[in-house]
Write a protein that holds these residues in place. Structure first.
Motif, PDB file in Angstrom:
ATOM      1  N   TRP A  81       0.910  -1.146  -0.113  1.00 12.52           N
ATOM      2  CA  TRP A  81       0.166   0.043   0.038  1.00 12.52           C
ATOM      3  C   TRP A  81       1.067   1.046   0.036  1.00 12.52           C
ATOM      4  O   TRP A  81       1.886   1.330   0.716  1.00 12.52           O
ATOM      5  CB  TRP A  81      -0.987   0.015   1.240  1.00 12.52           C
ATOM      6  N   LEU A  82       0.507   2.242  -0.818  1.00 17.71           N
ATOM      7  CA  LEU A  82       1.095   3.296  -0.814  1.00 17.71           C
ATOM      8  C   LEU A  82       0.226   4.512  -0.185  1.00 17.71           C
ATOM      9  O   LEU A  82      -0.852   4.648  -0.793  1.00 17.71           O
ATOM     10  CB  LEU A  82       1.700   3.897  -2.370  1.00 17.71           C
ATOM     11  N   GLY A  83       0.644   5.420   0.395  1.00 23.93           N
ATOM     12  CA  GLY A  83      -0.053   6.825   0.586  1.00 23.93           C
ATOM     13  C   GLY A  83      -0.131   7.716  -0.763  1.00 23.93           C
ATOM     14  O   GLY A  83       0.651   7.523  -1.530  1.00 23.93           O
ATOM     15  N   LEU A  84      -1.354   8.417  -0.797  1.00 23.71           N
ATOM     16  CA  LEU A  84      -1.633   9.257  -2.122  1.00 23.71           C
ATOM     17  C   LEU A  84      -0.211  10.080  -2.235  1.00 23.71           C
ATOM     18  O   LEU A  84       0.054  10.287  -3.459  1.00 23.71           O
ATOM     19  CB  LEU A  84      -2.868   9.940  -1.935  1.00 23.71           C
ATOM     20  N   ASP A  85       0.352  10.644  -1.375  1.00 25.55           N
ATOM     21  CA  ASP A  85       1.385  11.730  -1.374  1.00 25.55           C
ATOM     22  C   ASP A  85       2.585  10.863  -1.973  1.00 25.55           C
ATOM     23  O   ASP A  85       3.051  11.393  -2.860  1.00 25.55           O
ATOM     24  CB  ASP A  85       1.685  12.363  -0.067  1.00 25.55           C
ATOM     25  N   ASP A  86       2.948   9.748  -1.357  1.00 24.06           N
ATOM     26  CA  ASP A  86       4.187   8.918  -1.878  1.00 24.06           C
ATOM     27  C   ASP A  86       3.804   8.536  -3.674  1.00 24.06           C
ATOM     28  O   ASP A  86       4.901   8.506  -4.341  1.00 24.06           O
ATOM     29  CB  ASP A  86       4.170   7.710  -1.347  1.00 24.06           C
ATOM     30  N   LEU A  87       2.440   8.234  -3.838  1.00 26.35           N
ATOM     31  CA  LEU A  87       2.027   7.756  -5.323  1.00 26.35           C
ATOM     32  C   LEU A  87       2.461   8.986  -6.121  1.00 26.35           C
ATOM     33  O   LEU A  87       2.866   8.954  -7.312  1.00 26.35           O
ATOM     34  CB  LEU A  87       0.859   7.277  -5.405  1.00 26.35           C
ATOM     35  N   ARG A  88       1.928  10.211  -5.782  1.00 27.01           N
ATOM     36  CA  ARG A  88       2.325  11.398  -6.427  1.00 27.01           C
ATOM     37  C   ARG A  88       3.563  11.698  -6.852  1.00 27.01           C
ATOM     38  O   ARG A  88       3.980  12.139  -7.857  1.00 27.01           O
ATOM     39  CB  ARG A  88       1.418  12.607  -5.772  1.00 27.01           C
ATOM     40  N   VAL A  89       4.293  11.648  -5.759  1.00 29.06           N
ATOM     41  CA  VAL A  89       5.858  11.678  -5.860  1.00 29.06           C
ATOM     42  C   VAL A  89       6.683  10.879  -7.009  1.00 29.06           C
ATOM     43  O   VAL A  89       7.349  11.379  -7.804  1.00 29.06           O
ATOM     44  CB  VAL A  89       6.648  11.647  -4.402  1.00 29.06           C
ATOM     45  N   ILE A  90       6.006   9.587  -6.764  1.00 26.48           N
ATOM     46  CA  ILE A  90       6.622   8.471  -7.677  1.00 26.48           C
ATOM     47  C   ILE A  90       6.127   8.681  -9.036  1.00 26.48           C
ATOM     48  O   ILE A  90       6.985   8.646 -10.007  1.00 26.48           O
ATOM     49  CB  ILE A  90       6.290   7.406  -7.256  1.00 26.48           C
ATOM     50  N   PHE A  91       4.849   9.288  -9.273  1.00 32.53           N
ATOM     51  CA  PHE A  91       4.564   9.734 -10.806  1.00 32.53           C
ATOM     52  C   PHE A  91       5.266  11.114 -11.253  1.00 32.53           C
ATOM     53  O   PHE A  91       5.706  10.939 -12.254  1.00 32.53           O
ATOM     54  CB  PHE A  91       3.008  10.108 -10.700  1.00 32.53           C
ATOM     55  N   ASP A  92       5.356  11.932 -10.336  1.00 30.74           N
ATOM     56  CA  ASP A  92       6.195  13.104 -10.604  1.00 30.74           C
ATOM     57  C   ASP A  92       7.510  12.908 -11.177  1.00 30.74           C
ATOM     58  O   ASP A  92       8.107  13.359 -11.912  1.00 30.74           O
ATOM     59  CB  ASP A  92       5.936  14.323  -9.415  1.00 30.74           C
ATOM     60  N   ASN A  93       8.123  12.093 -10.135  1.00 28.96           N
ATOM     61  CA  ASN A  93       9.675  11.762 -10.524  1.00 28.96           C
ATOM     62  C   ASN A  93       9.893  10.939 -11.764  1.00 28.96           C
ATOM     63  O   ASN A  93      10.892  10.811 -12.413  1.00 28.96           O
ATOM     64  CB  ASN A  93      10.219  11.033  -9.196  1.00 28.96           C
ATOM     65  N   SER A  94       8.681  10.325 -12.161  1.00 34.47           N
ATOM     66  CA  SER A  94       8.720   9.440 -13.469  1.00 34.47           C
ATOM     67  C   SER A  94       8.362  10.122 -14.543  1.00 34.47           C
ATOM     68  O   SER A  94       8.349   9.474 -15.607  1.00 34.47           O
ATOM     69  CB  SER A  94       8.081   8.173 -13.131  1.00 34.47           C
ATOM     70  N   GLY A  95       7.908  11.293 -14.407  1.00 35.19           N
ATOM     71  CA  GLY A  95       7.295  12.285 -15.618  1.00 35.19           C
ATOM     72  C   GLY A  95       5.969  11.966 -15.983  1.00 35.19           C
ATOM     73  O   GLY A  95       5.713  12.274 -17.103  1.00 35.19           O
ATOM     74  N   ALA A  96       5.508  11.222 -15.151  1.00 31.74           N
ATOM     75  CA  ALA A  96       3.865  10.905 -15.741  1.00 31.74           C
ATOM     76  C   ALA A  96       3.030  11.467 -14.783  1.00 31.74           C
ATOM     77  O   ALA A  96       3.282  12.027 -13.717  1.00 31.74           O
ATOM     78  CB  ALA A  96       3.716   9.250 -15.218  1.00 31.74           C
ATOM     79  N   GLN A  97       1.662  11.404 -15.330  1.00 38.00           N
ATOM     80  CA  GLN A  97       0.632  12.431 -14.436  1.00 38.00           C
ATOM     81  C   GLN A  97      -0.180  11.491 -13.848  1.00 38.00           C
ATOM     82  O   GLN A  97      -0.847  10.525 -14.687  1.00 38.00           O
ATOM     83  CB  GLN A  97      -0.034  13.263 -15.548  1.00 38.00           C
ATOM     84  N   LEU A  98      -0.393  11.651 -12.625  1.00 39.59           N
ATOM     85  CA  LEU A  98      -1.483  11.026 -11.902  1.00 39.59           C
ATOM     86  C   LEU A  98      -3.194  11.453 -12.218  1.00 39.59           C
ATOM     87  O   LEU A  98      -3.298  12.607 -11.868  1.00 39.59           O
ATOM     88  CB  LEU A  98      -1.256  10.955 -10.391  1.00 39.59           C
ATOM     89  N   SER A  99      -3.654  10.629 -12.685  1.00 37.58           N
ATOM     90  CA  SER A  99      -5.216  11.021 -13.090  1.00 37.58           C
ATOM     91  C   SER A  99      -6.069  10.522 -11.969  1.00 37.58           C
ATOM     92  O   SER A  99      -5.866   9.418 -11.666  1.00 37.58           O
ATOM     93  CB  SER A  99      -5.542  10.346 -14.720  1.00 37.58           C
ATOM     94  N   VAL A 100      -6.863  10.918 -11.525  1.00 37.00           N
ATOM     95  CA  VAL A 100      -8.315  10.781 -10.805  1.00 37.00           C
ATOM     96  C   VAL A 100      -8.918   9.384 -11.343  1.00 37.00           C
ATOM     97  O   VAL A 100      -9.210   8.555 -10.680  1.00 37.00           O
ATOM     98  CB  VAL A 100      -8.931  12.043 -10.304  1.00 37.00           C
ATOM     99  N   ASP A 101      -9.188   9.650 -12.817  1.00 42.54           N
ATOM    100  CA  ASP A 101      -9.924   8.560 -13.389  1.00 42.54           C
ATOM    101  C   ASP A 101      -9.319   7.283 -13.616  1.00 42.54           C
ATOM    102  O   ASP A 101      -9.755   6.199 -13.620  1.00 42.54           O
ATOM    103  CB  ASP A 101     -10.339   9.015 -14.450  1.00 42.54           C
ATOM    104  N   SER A 102      -8.050   7.210 -13.183  1.00 44.79           N
ATOM    105  CA  SER A 102      -7.176   5.823 -13.164  1.00 44.79           C
ATOM    106  C   SER A 102      -7.208   5.295 -11.751  1.00 44.79           C
ATOM    107  O   SER A 102      -6.808   3.979 -11.784  1.00 44.79           O
ATOM    108  CB  SER A 102      -5.630   6.268 -13.433  1.00 44.79           C
ATOM    109  N   LEU A 103      -7.738   5.768 -10.942  1.00 44.19           N
ATOM    110  CA  LEU A 103      -7.827   5.133  -9.575  1.00 44.19           C
ATOM    111  C   LEU A 103      -9.376   4.673  -9.340  1.00 44.19           C
ATOM    112  O   LEU A 103     -10.239   5.228  -9.755  1.00 44.19           O
ATOM    113  CB  LEU A 103      -7.595   6.311  -8.285  1.00 44.19           C
ATOM    114  N   VAL A 104      -9.299   3.465  -8.962  1.00 44.57           N
ATOM    115  CA  VAL A 104     -10.604   2.737  -8.665  1.00 44.57           C
ATOM    116  C   VAL A 104     -10.852   2.492  -7.373  1.00 44.57           C
ATOM    117  O   VAL A 104     -10.106   2.036  -6.562  1.00 44.57           O
ATOM    118  CB  VAL A 104     -10.476   1.295  -9.363  1.00 44.57           C
TER     119      VAL A 104
END
Length: 323
Positions: A81-104
């Motif tokens: 399990w990842l926290g939402l902030d951790d997930l956002r940092v991982i996405f930002d560091n990878s140059g990807a965009q975290l979309s609300v629609d991608s979360l279930v």
């Protein structure tokens, strides 16, 4: 002969049974609103006391970690399990965009004021960075490695199975089956909607039943087992198969047994059922329904397209002895 099974893999999901938010699960609309507020979208109501836990998947494999156990026991697995902030940092560091629609949305828990989500990162180049010890693990591996007497571990396995089924359903329902329009997620990923104004089809996950049967020779106290191609060496299991349209579960048991082994089945007795999210990816939401099936004929002729072989085994005090 009596066979008792106390636990089923992928059953007993605590997020769908006993956990709740303030006595009731957080509705999908409220969960989505809380997620939007946490990500920073304007005009959304915030739930400051909530924590967000996200389980990433890659190619149907959940993120997990393991720790060494004592003695000769296998490693102990934990979901990653990842926290939402951790997930956002991982996405930002990878140059990807975290979309609300991608979360279930999976559900909420009153015990830790947490909202649980799943996300498929198969299409993203995500680096876990400092999250050492975490890796994407095949769900069948977790099933085998889990201590089935550990209720918490079995609950986590059920959560992972539920999440995998929902994410794979999203992957196979990207377009409306009626008009071909690209679908959009609704209710925090619990359903999909066709945006075509002349169609507007609502699309929900569909459960496909799979029958699995222990075929029994009553007179000689034997059971019929089979080995399927591309499975583990020397692994023999019960017969199983999909139901056909217009077919009852009992009819499916008799047909599949006959097609695969040419053994005729008479009486069919229901045993129990369980979710089965580790079948073919094109059929993500499966319900495995278990039966005892009593043979009327004993001669075996194996369908080589379906099975590598079959054998009969003696049933002795709840154990199986190959014969």
């Amino acid at each position: 002969m009596s066979i008792n099974v106390h636990s089923h893999a992928f059953a007993g999901n605590p997020l769908l049974s006993k956990f709740s938010f303030s006595g009731h699960p957080l509705p999908p609309s409220a969960a989505l609103e809380a997620l939007n507020a946490r990500i920073g979208l304007p005009n959304t109501h915030s739930y400051p006391s909530l924590s967000f836990k996200v389980l990433p998947f890659r190619n149907g494999r959940p993120l997990a970690s393991s720790e060494a156990s004592s003695g000769d026991s296998p490693p102990i697995w934990h979901l990653g399990w990842l926290g939402l902030d951790d997930l956002r940092v991982i996405f930002d560091n990878s140059g990807a965009q975290l979309s609300v629609d991608s979360l279930v949305y999976l559900n909420s828990s009153a015990e830790d004021d947490a909202v649980y989500w799943a996300i498929d990162v198969s299409a993203e180049v995500i680096e876990l960075g400092s999250k050492t010890g975490l890796r994407f693990v095949e769900l069948r591996t977790l099933m085998v490695a889990t201590d089935w007497s550990d209720l918490q571990a079995m609950g986590n396995l059920a959560i992972a199975g539920h999440a995998k089924a929902l994410l794979e359903w999203h992957n196979v329902s990207r377009f409306c089956g009626h008009c071909g329009e690209k679908t959009v997620p609704m209710e925090a990923g619990r359903r999909k909607q066709c945006p075509n104004g002349s169609c507007k089809k609502r699309i929900y996950p569909r459960v496909d039943p799979v029958v699995i049967m222990l075929v029994i020779d009553r007179e000689n106290d034997r059971a019929l087992l089979a080995k399927r191609p591309m499975r583990l060496h020397r692994l023999y299991t019960c017969l199983s198969g999909f139901t056909e349209p217009g077919e009852s579960l009992e009819e499916a048991v008799r047909r599949e047994t006959w097609e695969e082994t040419r053994v005729e089945v008479g009486e069919v007795v229901y045993h129990s059922s369980q979710p089965w999210p580790v079948g073919p990816s094109g059929i993500p939401c499966q319900l495995m329904v278990g039966f005892f099936a009593y043979a009327k004929s004993l001669e075996i002729t194996v369908d080589k397209k379906e099975l590598e072989g079959a054998l009969t085994s003696l049933m002795l005090s709840g154990t199986v002895e190959k014969k």
